[in-house]
Scaffold this motif. Structure first.
Motif, PDB file in Angstrom:
ATOM      1  N   VAL A   1     -23.512  39.118 -49.999  1.00  0.00           N
ATOM      2  CA  VAL A   1     -23.706  39.969 -51.181  1.00  0.00           C
ATOM      3  C   VAL A   1     -24.060  39.047 -52.338  1.00  0.00           C
ATOM      4  CG1 VAL A   1     -22.625  41.557 -52.823  1.00  0.00           C
ATOM      5  CG2 VAL A   1     -22.066  41.733 -50.402  1.00  0.00           C
ATOM      6  N   GLY A   2     -25.281  39.190 -52.853  1.00  0.00           N
ATOM      7  CA  GLY A   2     -25.705  38.301 -53.934  1.00  0.00           C
ATOM      8  C   GLY A   2     -25.619  36.864 -53.469  1.00  0.00           C
ATOM      9  N   GLY A   3     -24.971  36.036 -54.246  1.00  0.00           N
ATOM     10  CA  GLY A   3     -24.807  34.634 -53.888  1.00  0.00           C
ATOM     11  C   GLY A   3     -23.566  34.368 -53.062  1.00  0.00           C
ATOM     12  N   HIS A   4     -22.886  35.422 -52.623  1.00  0.00           N
ATOM     13  CA  HIS A   4     -21.640  35.260 -51.877  1.00  0.00           C
ATOM     14  C   HIS A   4     -21.866  35.582 -50.405  1.00  0.00           C
ATOM     15  CE1 HIS A   4     -19.490  35.040 -55.699  1.00  0.00           C
ATOM     16  NE2 HIS A   4     -20.208  36.070 -56.076  1.00  0.00           N
ATOM     17  N   GLY A   5     -21.457  34.687 -49.558  1.00  0.00           N
ATOM     18  CA  GLY A   5     -21.515  34.942 -48.123  1.00  0.00           C
ATOM     19  C   GLY A   5     -20.165  35.428 -47.631  1.00  0.00           C
ATOM     20  N   HIS A   6     -20.144  36.080 -46.486  1.00  0.00           N
ATOM     21  CA  HIS A   6     -18.900  36.463 -45.820  1.00  0.00           C
ATOM     22  C   HIS A   6     -18.057  37.460 -46.612  1.00  0.00           C
ATOM     23  CE1 HIS A   6     -20.048  32.457 -44.266  1.00  0.00           C
ATOM     24  NE2 HIS A   6     -19.801  33.052 -43.101  1.00  0.00           N
ATOM     25  N   VAL A   7     -18.711  38.429 -47.242  1.00  0.00           N
ATOM     26  CA  VAL A   7     -18.019  39.470 -48.010  1.00  0.00           C
ATOM     27  C   VAL A   7     -17.765  40.654 -47.078  1.00  0.00           C
ATOM     28  CG1 VAL A   7     -18.174  41.046 -49.986  1.00  0.00           C
ATOM     29  CG2 VAL A   7     -19.178  38.743 -50.136  1.00  0.00           C
ATOM     30  N   PRO A   8     -16.508  41.132 -46.993  1.00  0.00           N
ATOM     31  CA  PRO A   8     -16.236  42.289 -46.134  1.00  0.00           C
ATOM     32  C   PRO A   8     -17.111  43.485 -46.490  1.00  0.00           C
ATOM     33  CG  PRO A   8     -14.181  41.251 -46.756  1.00  0.00           C
ATOM     34  CD  PRO A   8     -15.276  40.580 -47.572  1.00  0.00           C
ATOM     35  N   THR A   9     -17.593  44.186 -45.457  1.00  0.00           N
ATOM     36  CA  THR A   9     -18.435  45.362 -45.682  1.00  0.00           C
ATOM     37  C   THR A   9     -17.647  46.489 -46.329  1.00  0.00           C
ATOM     38  OG1 THR A   9     -18.033  46.103 -43.424  1.00  0.00           O
ATOM     39  CG2 THR A   9     -20.038  44.828 -43.813  1.00  0.00           C
ATOM     40  N   MET A  10     -16.359  46.577 -46.032  1.00  0.00           N
ATOM     41  CA  MET A  10     -15.446  47.505 -46.704  1.00  0.00           C
ATOM     42  C   MET A  10     -14.403  46.654 -47.409  1.00  0.00           C
ATOM     43  SD  MET A  10     -16.431  50.606 -46.154  1.00  0.00           S
ATOM     44  CE  MET A  10     -15.001  51.515 -46.667  1.00  0.00           C
ATOM     45  N   PRO A  11     -14.199  46.839 -48.717  1.00  0.00           N
ATOM     46  CA  PRO A  11     -13.270  45.980 -49.454  1.00  0.00           C
ATOM     47  C   PRO A  11     -11.855  45.980 -48.878  1.00  0.00           C
ATOM     48  CG  PRO A  11     -14.505  47.383 -50.960  1.00  0.00           C
ATOM     49  CD  PRO A  11     -14.809  47.865 -49.567  1.00  0.00           C
ATOM     50  N   VAL A  12     -11.285  44.795 -48.797  1.00  0.00           N
ATOM     51  CA  VAL A  12      -9.866  44.635 -48.469  1.00  0.00           C
ATOM     52  C   VAL A  12      -9.211  44.252 -49.794  1.00  0.00           C
ATOM     53  CG1 VAL A  12      -8.148  43.404 -47.129  1.00  0.00           C
ATOM     54  CG2 VAL A  12     -10.412  43.863 -46.133  1.00  0.00           C
ATOM     55  N   THR A  13      -8.470  45.206 -50.358  1.00  0.00           N
ATOM     56  CA  THR A  13      -7.960  45.077 -51.727  1.00  0.00           C
ATOM     57  C   THR A  13      -6.500  44.628 -51.769  1.00  0.00           C
ATOM     58  OG1 THR A  13      -9.434  46.876 -52.366  1.00  0.00           O
ATOM     59  CG2 THR A  13      -7.660  46.354 -53.893  1.00  0.00           C
ATOM     60  N   ILE A  14      -6.215  43.766 -52.732  1.00  0.00           N
ATOM     61  CA  ILE A  14      -4.812  43.466 -53.076  1.00  0.00           C
ATOM     62  C   ILE A  14      -4.416  44.557 -54.068  1.00  0.00           C
ATOM     63  CG2 ILE A  14      -3.205  41.860 -54.156  1.00  0.00           C
ATOM     64  CD1 ILE A  14      -5.126  39.584 -53.236  1.00  0.00           C
ATOM     65  N   ILE A  15      -3.685  45.528 -53.598  1.00  0.00           N
ATOM     66  CA  ILE A  15      -3.299  46.652 -54.451  1.00  0.00           C
ATOM     67  C   ILE A  15      -2.323  46.174 -55.525  1.00  0.00           C
ATOM     68  CG2 ILE A  15      -2.147  48.911 -54.475  1.00  0.00           C
ATOM     69  CD1 ILE A  15      -3.121  49.080 -51.434  1.00  0.00           C
ATOM     70  N   LYS A  16      -1.356  45.382 -55.102  1.00  0.00           N
ATOM     71  CA  LYS A  16      -0.351  44.896 -56.039  1.00  0.00           C
ATOM     72  C   LYS A  16       0.260  43.608 -55.501  1.00  0.00           C
ATOM     73  CE  LYS A  16       3.679  46.515 -58.589  1.00  0.00           C
ATOM     74  NZ  LYS A  16       4.627  47.614 -58.775  1.00  0.00           N
ATOM     75  N   ALA A  17       0.484  42.645 -56.383  1.00  0.00           N
ATOM     76  CA  ALA A  17       1.186  41.406 -56.034  1.00  0.00           C
ATOM     77  C   ALA A  17       2.466  41.370 -56.868  1.00  0.00           C
ATOM     78  CB  ALA A  17       0.324  40.182 -56.346  1.00  0.00           C
ATOM     79  N   THR A  18       3.585  41.099 -56.207  1.00  0.00           N
ATOM     80  CA  THR A  18       4.866  41.069 -56.917  1.00  0.00           C
ATOM     81  C   THR A  18       5.690  39.869 -56.489  1.00  0.00           C
ATOM     82  OG1 THR A  18       5.834  42.532 -55.252  1.00  0.00           O
ATOM     83  CG2 THR A  18       5.076  43.568 -57.280  1.00  0.00           C
ATOM     84  N   VAL A  19       6.432  39.327 -57.452  1.00  0.00           N
ATOM     85  CA  VAL A  19       7.369  38.242 -57.183  1.00  0.00           C
ATOM     86  C   VAL A  19       8.680  38.884 -56.753  1.00  0.00           C
ATOM     87  CG1 VAL A  19       8.642  36.290 -58.163  1.00  0.00           C
ATOM     88  CG2 VAL A  19       6.300  36.745 -58.910  1.00  0.00           C
ATOM     89  N   GLN A  20       9.228  38.442 -55.631  1.00  0.00           N
ATOM     90  CA  GLN A  20      10.535  38.922 -55.192  1.00  0.00           C
ATOM     91  C   GLN A  20      11.579  38.068 -55.886  1.00  0.00           C
ATOM     92  OE1 GLN A  20      10.864  38.836 -50.916  1.00  0.00           O
ATOM     93  NE2 GLN A  20       9.027  40.057 -50.613  1.00  0.00           N
ATOM     94  N   GLU A  21      12.271  38.656 -56.841  1.00  0.00           N
ATOM     95  CA  GLU A  21      13.292  37.915 -57.590  1.00  0.00           C
ATOM     96  C   GLU A  21      14.671  38.372 -57.179  1.00  0.00           C
ATOM     97  OE1 GLU A  21      12.387  38.090 -61.743  1.00  0.00           O
ATOM     98  OE2 GLU A  21      10.376  37.303 -61.440  1.00  0.00           O
ATOM     99  N   LYS A  22      15.646  37.515 -57.390  1.00  0.00           N
ATOM    100  CA  LYS A  22      17.031  37.849 -57.045  1.00  0.00           C
ATOM    101  C   LYS A  22      17.564  38.907 -57.977  1.00  0.00           C
ATOM    102  CE  LYS A  22      18.253  33.433 -55.075  1.00  0.00           C
ATOM    103  NZ  LYS A  22      19.122  32.292 -55.108  1.00  0.00           N
TER     104      LYS A  22
END
Length: 189
Positions: A168-189
């Motif tokens: 895609v454009g100047g990027h190679g190896h882009v998934p045909t269907m997006p694999v999204t990081i919906i949410k990233a969270t730190v597991q805290e005590k």
């Protein structure tokens, strides 16, 4: 809110921006393919872990995609949205590639350019052992800083590595269907 705006507001309001506490050792990536739990190794790569955790806490990764997937190498994410628009980042961090941690299957490392000290937010998860990425083994002698490992969800990583890709454009190896990081969270005590 951009990172620059956040940092400016934090400085004006007197909010202390500090390193993550040593007990903030796990991050969950909730992805469209399932959850991946990372154990961060701050004792080996403190600046890299603190940088990564700050992006997680700022919610930088939420809505980004794994934009580079190479089946027998690694999956890379943390910088692009589904339209391949790069998110703004903070200034780069120094390379911590001499920690003793290796680019083995399941390890997480920082992506960078040819400049060894250019890592910002993008990271990759090794899907095979990649000793050629370790300090001293690359063409320029500088490695890629490993700062943690997958402790749960390697099956999800393997699912992502199998998705069909295309340029895609100047990027190679882009998934045909997006694999999204919906949410990233730190597991805290």
């Amino acid at each position: 809110m951009s990172i620059k705006t956040f940092l400016t507001a934090a400085l004006i309001s007197g909010l202390a921006i500090t390193a993550s506490p040593s007990w903030a050792q796990r991050v969950t990536l909730q992805t469209s393919a399932g959850n991946i739990v990372l154990e961060l190794q701050r004792d080996y790569a403190p600046q890299t872990v603190d940088n990564f955790v700050s992006y997680v806490k700022f919610r930088h990764y939420d809505g980004t995609v794994f934009h580079r997937v190479i089946k027998d190498f690694m999956i890379q994410g943390g910088g692009m949205d589904a339209k391949m628009q790069e998110r703004p980042t903070k200034k780069p961090i120094p390379l911590e590639d001499r920690s003793g941690l290796k680019n083995v299957r399941g390890s997480i490392a920082m992506a960078r350019t040819m400049d060894p000290n250019s890592a910002t937010a993008q990271f990759f998860i090794n899907v095979v052992d990649n000793p050629g990425l370790d300090h001293g083994n690359t063409r320029d002698g500088h490695g890629y800083a490993v700062f943690g490992k997958v402790v749960e969800g390697m099956d999800v990583v393997d699912k992502i590595r199998e998705v069909p890709v295309r340029p895609v454009g100047g990027h190679g190896h882009v998934p045909t269907m997006p694999v999204t990081i919906i949410k990233a969270t730190v597991q805290e005590k």
